[in-house]
Write a protein that holds these residues in place. Sequence first.
Motif, short mmCIF file in Angstrom:
data_model
loop_
_atom_site.label_atom_id
_atom_site.label_comp_id
_atom_site.label_asym_id
_atom_site.label_seq_id
_atom_site.Cartn_x
_atom_site.Cartn_y
_atom_site.Cartn_z
N UNK A 47 -0.15 -8.27 10.10
CA UNK A 47 1.09 -7.52 9.90
C UNK A 47 0.76 -6.38 8.94
N UNK A 48 1.74 -5.60 8.57
CA UNK A 48 1.45 -4.45 7.74
C UNK A 48 1.85 -4.56 6.29
N UNK A 49 2.90 -5.32 5.99
CA UNK A 49 3.51 -5.25 4.67
C UNK A 49 2.62 -5.84 3.58
N UNK A 50 1.86 -6.88 3.89
CA UNK A 50 1.03 -7.50 2.85
C UNK A 50 0.02 -6.53 2.26
N UNK A 51 -0.37 -5.51 3.03
CA UNK A 51 -1.38 -4.56 2.57
C UNK A 51 -0.85 -3.60 1.50
N UNK A 52 0.46 -3.65 1.27
CA UNK A 52 1.04 -2.86 0.18
C UNK A 52 1.08 -3.65 -1.13
N UNK A 53 0.74 -4.95 -1.08
CA UNK A 53 0.82 -5.81 -2.25
C UNK A 53 -0.53 -6.37 -2.69
N UNK A 54 -1.42 -6.59 -1.73
CA UNK A 54 -2.72 -7.19 -2.02
C UNK A 54 -3.80 -6.40 -1.28
N UNK A 55 -4.91 -6.15 -1.95
CA UNK A 55 -6.00 -5.38 -1.36
C UNK A 55 -6.43 -5.97 -0.01
N UNK A 56 -6.92 -5.12 0.90
CA UNK A 56 -7.29 -5.58 2.23
C UNK A 56 -8.25 -6.77 2.22
N UNK A 57 -7.95 -7.73 3.07
CA UNK A 57 -8.78 -8.91 3.27
C UNK A 57 -8.34 -9.53 4.58
N UNK A 58 -9.09 -10.46 5.09
CA UNK A 58 -8.71 -11.09 6.36
C UNK A 58 -7.54 -12.05 6.19
N UNK A 59 -7.54 -12.76 5.06
CA UNK A 59 -6.53 -13.80 4.84
C UNK A 59 -5.76 -13.57 3.55
N UNK A 60 -4.54 -14.06 3.53
CA UNK A 60 -3.84 -14.36 2.28
C UNK A 60 -4.01 -15.86 2.08
N UNK B 241 -8.20 4.52 7.57
CA UNK B 241 -7.06 3.88 8.21
C UNK B 241 -5.92 3.77 7.19
N UNK B 242 -4.81 4.44 7.40
CA UNK B 242 -3.74 4.48 6.39
C UNK B 242 -3.25 3.11 5.94
N UNK B 243 -3.23 2.12 6.83
CA UNK B 243 -2.73 0.81 6.44
C UNK B 243 -3.59 0.18 5.35
N UNK B 244 -4.84 0.65 5.22
CA UNK B 244 -5.75 0.10 4.22
C UNK B 244 -5.77 0.91 2.93
N UNK B 245 -4.88 1.90 2.81
CA UNK B 245 -4.79 2.69 1.56
C UNK B 245 -4.02 1.89 0.52
N UNK B 246 -4.67 0.93 -0.09
CA UNK B 246 -4.00 0.06 -1.07
C UNK B 246 -3.97 0.71 -2.44
N UNK B 247 -2.82 0.67 -3.10
CA UNK B 247 -2.66 1.18 -4.46
C UNK B 247 -2.28 0.02 -5.37
N UNK B 248 -3.12 -0.27 -6.36
CA UNK B 248 -2.85 -1.41 -7.25
C UNK B 248 -1.94 -1.06 -8.42
N UNK B 249 -1.40 0.15 -8.43
CA UNK B 249 -0.45 0.55 -9.46
C UNK B 249 0.82 -0.29 -9.33
N UNK B 250 1.19 -0.99 -10.39
CA UNK B 250 2.36 -1.87 -10.34
C UNK B 250 3.69 -1.11 -10.38
N UNK B 251 3.64 0.17 -10.74
CA UNK B 251 4.87 0.95 -10.88
C UNK B 251 5.16 1.72 -9.60
N UNK B 252 6.32 1.48 -9.01
CA UNK B 252 6.75 2.20 -7.81
C UNK B 252 7.89 3.15 -8.16
N UNK B 253 8.08 4.14 -7.32
CA UNK B 253 9.11 5.14 -7.56
C UNK B 253 10.52 4.53 -7.46
N UNK B 254 10.68 3.59 -6.53
CA UNK B 254 11.98 2.98 -6.29
C UNK B 254 11.81 1.47 -6.23
N UNK B 255 12.63 0.74 -6.96
CA UNK B 255 12.59 -0.72 -6.94
C UNK B 255 14.00 -1.26 -6.79
N UNK B 256 14.10 -2.53 -6.40
CA UNK B 256 15.45 -3.06 -6.21
C UNK B 256 16.14 -3.38 -7.53
#
Length: 261
Positions: free
Chosen positions: A135-148, A7-22
């Motif tokens: 929702x979807x966005x939290x899965x880009x910051x924290x590994x999959x789990x039921x709760x934050x 499931x693509x939404x669960x493809x979590x990457x723990x790499x802190x470096x992103x290609x584009x940041x604000x």
Amino acid sequence: MLYKSRFPILNFDDNKTAKFTNQMLEGWKPQGIEYGVLCFDMEVREMLAQTYPSRVIGIIKGSGITPLNIYAVNFNGTDIILHQGVVGAPLAAAAMEDLVTFGCKKVIAVGSAGVLKPEIARGHLIVPTSAVRQEGTSYHYVAPSKYIKHSPEVIKKMCDYLKVKKLPFVCGKTWTTDAIFRETQDLINQREKEGCVCVEMENATLGAVAQFYNIKFGQILYGGDCLAGDMWDRRAWANADIKRRSQYELLKLAMELVTKI
């Protein structure tokens, strides 16, 4: 490291470096301000920025978004960044990213939520202790789990302060969803059984971004519409002045509280 899933939404990457940041955006620079407040009501936020000494430190721009000022407000002698909260998880995450870029280490958000328990009155305060991640966005910051799960230390400090102020409130789980028009009766029943007291669209994401950057975060919600029972109940405010005054006092409370966590 990329954690793969079918499931693509669960493809979590723990790499802190992103290609584009604000940090790459022009004008987005550290301000040396430790505290940040996210307010989801634009009119009330502007009222506070005009009442207390403030300066514009950035402008939110984007397709379909009215340009919005980001303020540094001197609130009772302390500089606090006052940022506009925008409904929905992706833009909520972007707002948190802004605050992190500006240097904030402590953030309080204020907004409304639909209640799942009829005894939680219109305007009653809610302190989320954890959030169901639908929702979807939290899965880009924290590994999959039921709760934050939010910091018990921050929650205790928030609750202690609300008690000092003698303000009634309830603590409990919230349900964060991306789809306000897909809150079906079966889903509502399920979330209520899991202990959720309200539903909104940003809390899980805000908490996930805070965990990713190791900043202290809490949110105060107030009871809005009611999804308990057989029919949706809008539960409109008695009048616009009462709503505005209540929201303004809540924002002032958040400005006080962010320096206490």
